[in-house]
Scaffold this active site. Structure first.
Site, PDB file in Angstrom:
ATOM      1  N   GLU A 135       2.181 -13.763 -18.314  1.00  0.00           N
ATOM      2  CA  GLU A 135       1.657 -12.827 -19.299  1.00  0.00           C
ATOM      3  C   GLU A 135       2.755 -11.977 -19.908  1.00  0.00           C
ATOM      4  O   GLU A 135       3.062 -10.916 -19.445  1.00  0.00           O
ATOM      5  CB  GLU A 135       0.574 -11.954 -18.688  1.00  0.00           C
TER       6      GLU A 135
ATOM      7  N   SER B  46      12.518  -4.090 -13.775  1.00  0.00           N
ATOM      8  CA  SER B  46      13.473  -3.189 -14.438  1.00  0.00           C
ATOM      9  C   SER B  46      14.474  -4.004 -15.261  1.00  0.00           C
ATOM     10  O   SER B  46      14.625  -5.206 -15.069  1.00  0.00           O
ATOM     11  CB  SER B  46      14.227  -2.380 -13.390  1.00  0.00           C
ATOM     12  N   ASN B  47      15.167  -3.319 -16.156  1.00  0.00           N
ATOM     13  CA  ASN B  47      16.221  -3.985 -16.945  1.00  0.00           C
ATOM     14  C   ASN B  47      17.208  -4.730 -16.045  1.00  0.00           C
ATOM     15  O   ASN B  47      17.628  -5.838 -16.367  1.00  0.00           O
ATOM     16  CB  ASN B  47      16.999  -2.940 -17.751  1.00  0.00           C
ATOM     17  N   GLU B  48      17.550  -4.096 -14.936  1.00  0.00           N
ATOM     18  CA  GLU B  48      18.540  -4.719 -14.055  1.00  0.00           C
ATOM     19  C   GLU B  48      17.987  -6.020 -13.473  1.00  0.00           C
ATOM     20  O   GLU B  48      18.689  -7.032 -13.399  1.00  0.00           O
ATOM     21  CB  GLU B  48      18.918  -3.759 -12.916  1.00  0.00           C
TER      22      GLU B  48
ATOM     23  N   GLN C 239      -3.560  -2.366 -11.070  1.00  0.00           N
ATOM     24  CA  GLN C 239      -2.640  -3.303 -10.424  1.00  0.00           C
ATOM     25  C   GLN C 239      -2.020  -2.692  -9.176  1.00  0.00           C
ATOM     26  O   GLN C 239      -1.273  -1.706  -9.283  1.00  0.00           O
ATOM     27  CB  GLN C 239      -1.536  -3.673 -11.413  1.00  0.00           C
ATOM     28  N   GLY C 240      -2.285  -3.267  -8.033  1.00  0.00           N
ATOM     29  CA  GLY C 240      -1.740  -2.744  -6.782  1.00  0.00           C
ATOM     30  C   GLY C 240      -0.630  -3.622  -6.228  1.00  0.00           C
ATOM     31  O   GLY C 240      -0.829  -4.323  -5.232  1.00  0.00           O
ATOM     32  N   TYR C 241       0.490  -3.592  -6.890  1.00  0.00           N
ATOM     33  CA  TYR C 241       1.652  -4.347  -6.411  1.00  0.00           C
ATOM     34  C   TYR C 241       2.617  -3.440  -5.653  1.00  0.00           C
ATOM     35  O   TYR C 241       2.865  -3.613  -4.478  1.00  0.00           O
ATOM     36  CB  TYR C 241       2.399  -4.966  -7.608  1.00  0.00           C
ATOM     37  N   SER C 242       3.166  -2.448  -6.393  1.00  0.00           N
ATOM     38  CA  SER C 242       4.275  -1.660  -5.864  1.00  0.00           C
ATOM     39  C   SER C 242       3.842  -0.799  -4.677  1.00  0.00           C
ATOM     40  O   SER C 242       2.695  -0.352  -4.593  1.00  0.00           O
ATOM     41  CB  SER C 242       4.834  -0.743  -6.949  1.00  0.00           C
TER      42      SER C 242
HETATM   43  C1  LIG Z   1       5.141   4.876 -15.158  1.00  0.00           C
HETATM   44  C2  LIG Z   1       5.112   3.710 -14.206  1.00  0.00           C
HETATM   45  C3  LIG Z   1       3.974   2.917 -14.128  1.00  0.00           C
HETATM   46  C4  LIG Z   1       3.916   1.868 -13.223  1.00  0.00           C
HETATM   47  N1  LIG Z   1       2.744   1.154 -13.095  1.00  0.00           N
HETATM   48  C5  LIG Z   1       2.603   0.264 -12.078  1.00  0.00           C
HETATM   49  C6  LIG Z   1       1.350  -0.331 -11.774  1.00  0.00           C
HETATM   50  O1  LIG Z   1       0.352  -0.101 -12.460  1.00  0.00           O
HETATM   51  N2  LIG Z   1       1.237  -1.160 -10.720  1.00  0.00           N
HETATM   52  C7  LIG Z   1       2.317  -1.465  -9.934  1.00  0.00           C
HETATM   53  O2  LIG Z   1       2.173  -2.232  -9.004  1.00  0.00           O
HETATM   54  N3  LIG Z   1       3.538  -0.915 -10.189  1.00  0.00           N
HETATM   55  C8  LIG Z   1       3.709  -0.058 -11.233  1.00  0.00           C
HETATM   56  N4  LIG Z   1       4.936   0.541 -11.471  1.00  0.00           N
HETATM   57  C9  LIG Z   1       6.033   0.304 -10.523  1.00  0.00           C
HETATM   58  C10 LIG Z   1       7.203  -0.433 -11.103  1.00  0.00           C
HETATM   59  O3  LIG Z   1       6.918  -1.771 -11.231  1.00  0.00           O
HETATM   60  C11 LIG Z   1       8.415  -0.139 -10.205  1.00  0.00           C
HETATM   61  O4  LIG Z   1       8.798   1.179 -10.481  1.00  0.00           O
HETATM   62  C12 LIG Z   1       9.556  -1.077 -10.451  1.00  0.00           C
HETATM   63  O5  LIG Z   1       9.262  -2.299  -9.895  1.00  0.00           O
HETATM   64  C13 LIG Z   1      10.888  -0.561  -9.876  1.00  0.00           C
HETATM   65  O6  LIG Z   1      10.748  -0.234  -8.531  1.00  0.00           O
HETATM   66  P1  LIG Z   1      11.241   1.169  -7.962  1.00  0.00           P
HETATM   67  O7  LIG Z   1      10.732   2.208  -8.860  1.00  0.00           O
HETATM   68  O8  LIG Z   1      10.861   1.236  -6.554  1.00  0.00           O
HETATM   69  O9  LIG Z   1      12.806   1.149  -8.122  1.00  0.00           O
HETATM   70  P2  LIG Z   1      13.885   0.376  -7.117  1.00  0.00           P
HETATM   71  O10 LIG Z   1      13.402  -0.968  -6.903  1.00  0.00           O
HETATM   72  O11 LIG Z   1      14.065   1.277  -5.960  1.00  0.00           O
HETATM   73  O12 LIG Z   1      15.112   0.376  -8.040  1.00  0.00           O
HETATM   74  C14 LIG Z   1      15.984   1.475  -8.221  1.00  0.00           C
HETATM   75  C15 LIG Z   1      17.114   1.026  -9.119  1.00  0.00           C
HETATM   76  O13 LIG Z   1      17.851  -0.010  -8.496  1.00  0.00           O
HETATM   77  C16 LIG Z   1      17.935  -1.139  -9.345  1.00  0.00           C
HETATM   78  N5  LIG Z   1      18.000  -2.346  -8.560  1.00  0.00           N
HETATM   79  C17 LIG Z   1      17.177  -2.719  -7.552  1.00  0.00           C
HETATM   80  N6  LIG Z   1      17.562  -3.910  -7.071  1.00  0.00           N
HETATM   81  C18 LIG Z   1      18.617  -4.305  -7.803  1.00  0.00           C
HETATM   82  C19 LIG Z   1      19.461  -5.458  -7.798  1.00  0.00           C
HETATM   83  N7  LIG Z   1      19.265  -6.457  -6.935  1.00  0.00           N
HETATM   84  N8  LIG Z   1      20.461  -5.533  -8.699  1.00  0.00           N
HETATM   85  C20 LIG Z   1      20.680  -4.531  -9.575  1.00  0.00           C
HETATM   86  N9  LIG Z   1      19.935  -3.411  -9.616  1.00  0.00           N
HETATM   87  C21 LIG Z   1      18.912  -3.305  -8.746  1.00  0.00           C
HETATM   88  C22 LIG Z   1      16.688  -1.040 -10.190  1.00  0.00           C
HETATM   89  O14 LIG Z   1      16.814  -1.789 -11.375  1.00  0.00           O
HETATM   90  C23 LIG Z   1      16.628   0.434 -10.440  1.00  0.00           C
HETATM   91  O15 LIG Z   1      17.517   0.768 -11.452  1.00  0.00           O
HETATM   92  C24 LIG Z   1       5.033   1.571 -12.404  1.00  0.00           C
HETATM   93  C25 LIG Z   1       6.184   2.354 -12.512  1.00  0.00           C
HETATM   94  C26 LIG Z   1       6.240   3.424 -13.392  1.00  0.00           C
HETATM   95  C27 LIG Z   1       7.488   4.244 -13.455  1.00  0.00           C
END
Ligand SMILES: Cc1cc2nc3c(=O)[nH]c(=O)nc-3n(C[C@H](O)[C@H](O)[C@H](O)COP(=O)(O)OP(=O)(O)OC[C@H]3O[C@@H](n4cnc5c(N)ncnc54)[C@H](O)[C@@H]3O)c2cc1C
Lengths: 395, 352
Positions: free
Chosen positions: A244, A380-382, A126-129
């Protein structure tokens, strides 16, 4: 109200249990129990076994190999699979890309990709992030520019789970640089063998390797690999997120972890005492048991409701938050249960005579750290709470 | 009342932090912390030159410290740098050798590394020690002996008739299996099989308890140092990381939680000060248990919240904060976790 399983459901459970006993490789199950890294082959073998039984993609339309399980059946399957220590099914092809192709793909795309997902020809990731686009996924910057019958893609994806094994990656890419960010995103299928795709490993906190950075430099992708229309990617991404949510609470994993921890805590120590006789420990475990008993019902209630209404609602955010909380609480207690013996870095030097704890417990601390990811990825939970506050409570 | 650090302690903090910033930066630290012998001879000798080991022992024994605040000053600084050097076993050995009236010279100069072997496989209680002394030898297994990978000498608590006694062995005489800890640093399994041992102290129960108290205080202070750094790292990140066109720290959902961490960390700072001040008094043991309990409880919260509020980046080996998180959580498993220590606090309430 009737909480009992029907005779047919009881029979189904027996069938799943028998399948696991016959078809799940015991060595793989042992690795899962001991939280050791599975090889690509371990995961593929389980995939193939399930496919052979016709159980690989239960929610797909029957014409493509689905079996039309009810929510309760899915729940039973997940529970039995976890209890048997089956590997986690990699969701990217079966549970993520496939529903998208059913809803938005062309007939050609379905006919080409779906059988290859089932028979294991293509491993998807999955290439989202991206580094700059996590929670704010619409902020993604990977550019795809149309050039004749192809797109030229440039940018970087990150956190790509098991990308090291993958043949294909489905990407969200920016096809329109101006205007509302959500309106310039497209959903593109990229063959990882294409020149310009580079995968670099990311080492995780506990030392394991499961995620990657994927660099895309002048990658030429046939325009026929676009899913849906250009600039419609955000609709697809949202559909995927809401659609899903199967097994999102991970109840089966929690049950398996609970049973394993209880068995360990009931084993007499050298002194003859059992950990479970420690009142503070028992209180911690009892509290988790209560949460888990409630969660089994919450899960079924919400999953059945989603089935009746045709779409899993925002309530699935509740399942994710609470389900993950319980799993993380179990990881925490499993680590605590070992006392000082939780701290050694798992290594072969500590097998045999030098072992401090049974092999199934040796990775408890690592697993505790690794599973902090569950409250971060997949929204994320948030972010889940933001969704609930808005969509459910109208705040 | 005066909550100011003394000039001596301020100077010690400053010079120790300067040394560690230089010789124990994140990259260097992570190499040392995970590869045998989990120790840098160079850093060790610099710590010795700075007088860190002397500061852990009583002036009567040739040191120039050994009081509660000496311990907390040093370990807070070590915690800030996540220093994996086996200073904790050195502290415990200094206490034990002092009680035994033994020579501390080689320990204070840093010439000899000591480890202290208390816990055994599957049991961490003094009441359940099975390692047994017989005719000047020891037989048994000691488990998760911190610093055991590098120690030339190991102080062993063993059953000696009906009592616990303290012995010294040369690690060359035992089978020592060293390994890395998940949060860095090294420990070892120590197998003793009629291993020659020198009796240092009979009836060693009280001395061992004192060494354990000192260790719990030191670990709490180390944890506090690591919490301070983790909090700063987190707050910086909340300001710097942008999502949805603004810093993530602009979300109240995160702001309140960050403030809660700050509040809790201040509580830990206070209980560390209290416990340090009670060293050597009748309430030493119970106050140290309060301290280790609160530090453990808060450390886990700080660790989990720091990861969560960083998002994925804190899940990586590359990000220094992930190593702070691991140390913060795993400190709880050393010398009594939150549940162990709260039980001891409860006993004080239940006593009539
Ligand atoms: C082990 C692992 C596997 C993963 N696998 C995949 C994958 O296969 N493909 C893929 O595409 N992605 C994947 N991800 C990425 C994952 O979806 C992102 O880590 C996630 O979306 C959070 O983004 P971030 O890490 O950049 O944190 P940020 O978005 O930078 O968030 C940092 C903190 O700020 C909080 N925050 C952000 N915005 C708000 C808001 N508006 N209100 C309150 N709090 C907020 C967040 O909840 C978090 O606590 C994976 C991540 C991990 C750790």
């Amino acid at each position: 109200m009737d909480l009992s399983f029907s005779l047919a459901e009881v029979a189904f459970r027996a069938e799943v249990r028998a399948f696991m006993a016959d078809s799940l490789c015991p060595k793989t199950a042992a690795k899962v129990r001991e939280r050791r890294t599975l090889t690509k082959h371990d995961m593929e073998a389980y995939h193939t076994a399930l496919n052979g039984r016709g159980w690989l993609a239960p929610s797909w339309p029957a014409a493509y190999g689905g079996v039309g399980w009810t929510a309760v059946q899915k729940h039973i399957f997940d529970e039995e699979a976890a209890r048997a220590a089956a590997p986690r099914l990699v969701p990217f092809g079966i549970a993520m890309l496939a529903p998208v192709l059913f809803r938005f793909g062309t007939q050609d795309q379905r006919d080409h990709y779906l059988p290859r997902i089932l028979d294991g020809t293509d491993w998807w990731c999955q290439g989202y992030s991206e580094p700059g686009a996590g929670s704010d996924l619409a902020g993604l910057n990977t550019r795809a520019v149309r050039d004749g019958d192809a797109y030229i893609v440039n940018g970087q994806k990150t956190w790509t789970t098991l990308g090291q094994h993958a043949d294909w990656i489905f990407c969200l890419v920016r096809t329109k640089p101006d205007g509302k960010p959500q309106e310039g995103i497209s959903f593109l299928l990229v063959d990882m063998q294409t020149p310009g795709v580079e995968v670099r490993p990311i080492r995780l906190i506990e030392g394991g390797y499961e995620v990657n950075e994927v660099f895309l430099t002048d990658v030429r992708v046939p325009a026929s690999n676009l899913v849906g229309e250009e600039n419609m990617g955000w609709t697809i991404a949202k559909y995927l997120l809401n659609h899903e949510r199967n097994n999102i609470a991970g109840v089966g994993f929690s049950i398996a972890a609970f049973e394993s921890l209880l068995a360990y805590a009931r084993t007499p120590r050298r002194s003859g005492r059992r950990l479970i006789d420690d009142t503070l420990f028992a209180a911690r475990l009892a509290r988790i048991e209560i949460d888990l008993e409630a969660m089994k019902i919450t899960n079924l209630r919400l999953v059945v409701a989603g089935e009746t209404s045709g779409a899993p609602g925002v309530e699935s955010s509740i399942l994710k938050i609470k389900g993950v909380e319980i799993r993380q609480a179990l990881n925490d207690l499993s680590r605590r249960a070992l006392g000082p013996a939780a701290a050694p870095f798992p290594s072969e030097d500590l097998d045999g005579n030098a072992a401090l704890v049974p092999r199934e417990q040796a990775a408890n601390a690592g697993e505790y750290f690794n599973n902090r990811k569950m409250s971060i990825y997949g929204g994320s939970n948030e972010i889940q709470k933001n969704i609930l506050a808005k969509a459910m409570l109208g705040l | 009342m005066n909550f100011e650090q003394t000039d001596d302690h301020r100077m010690l903090t400053d010079s120790l932090l300067r040394l560690l910033t230089d010789a124990c930066d994140a990259k260097t630290r992570n190499v040392t912390a995970y590869a045998a012998p989990f120790h840098s001879p160079d850093l060790w000798s610099k710590l010795a030159d700075l007088g860190v080991f002397y500061a852990l022992a009583d002036p009567a024994q040739g040191g120039f410290g050994g009081a509660g605040f000496d311990i907390t000053t040093i370990f807070q600084a070590l915690g800030k740098a996540l220093c994996p050097e086996p200073v904790l076993p050195t502290l415990m050995a200094a206490r034990l050798l002092t009680h035994a009236g033994a020579d501390l010279g080689p320990l204070l100069s840093g010439a000899v590394h000591y480890a202290v072997a208390v816990g055994e496989l599957d049991s961490w209680s003094l009441d359940e020690i099975e390692t047994t002394a017989r005719n000047g030898t020891l037989t048994g297994r000691k488990s998760v002996v911190y610093g055991g990978a590098v120690a030339e000498k190991i102080l062993v608590i063993a059953r000696d008739g009906a009592e616990l006694s303290l012995f010294e062995i040369a690690s060359a005489d035992a089978e020592v299996i060293p390994y890395a800890m998940i949060d860095g640093g090294g420990a070892a399994e120590v197998f003793l099989d009629a291993t020659p041992a020198r009796l240092l102290l009979e009836n060693a129960g009280a001395a061992v308890q004192d060494a354990l108290d000192a260790a719990a205080l030191a670990l709490s202070a180390e944890s506090l140092g690591a919490m301070d750094v983790t909090r700063d790292t987190l707050v910086d990140y909340l300001k710097q990381r942008r999502q949805f066109g603004r810093p993530i720290g602009s979300n109240q959902a995160l702001q309140h939680r960050a403030v809660e961490l700050v509040t809790e960390i201040e509580q830990v700072r206070s209980i560390v000060i209290l416990a340090a001040s009670r060293m050597g008094t009748d309430s030493q043991t119970r106050t140290v248990s309060m301290c280790k309990h609160l530090a453990g409880r808060v450390a886990r919260r700080v660790a989990e919240e720091a990861i969560q509020m960083h998002g994925g980046i804190a899940m990586t080996w590359e990000a220094p904060v992930s190593h702070y998180v691991k140390r913060l959580v795993m400190i709880d498993s050393q010398f009594g976790d939150t549940d162990y220590h709260i039980k001891r606090v409860m006993e004080g309430l239940q006593a009539t």
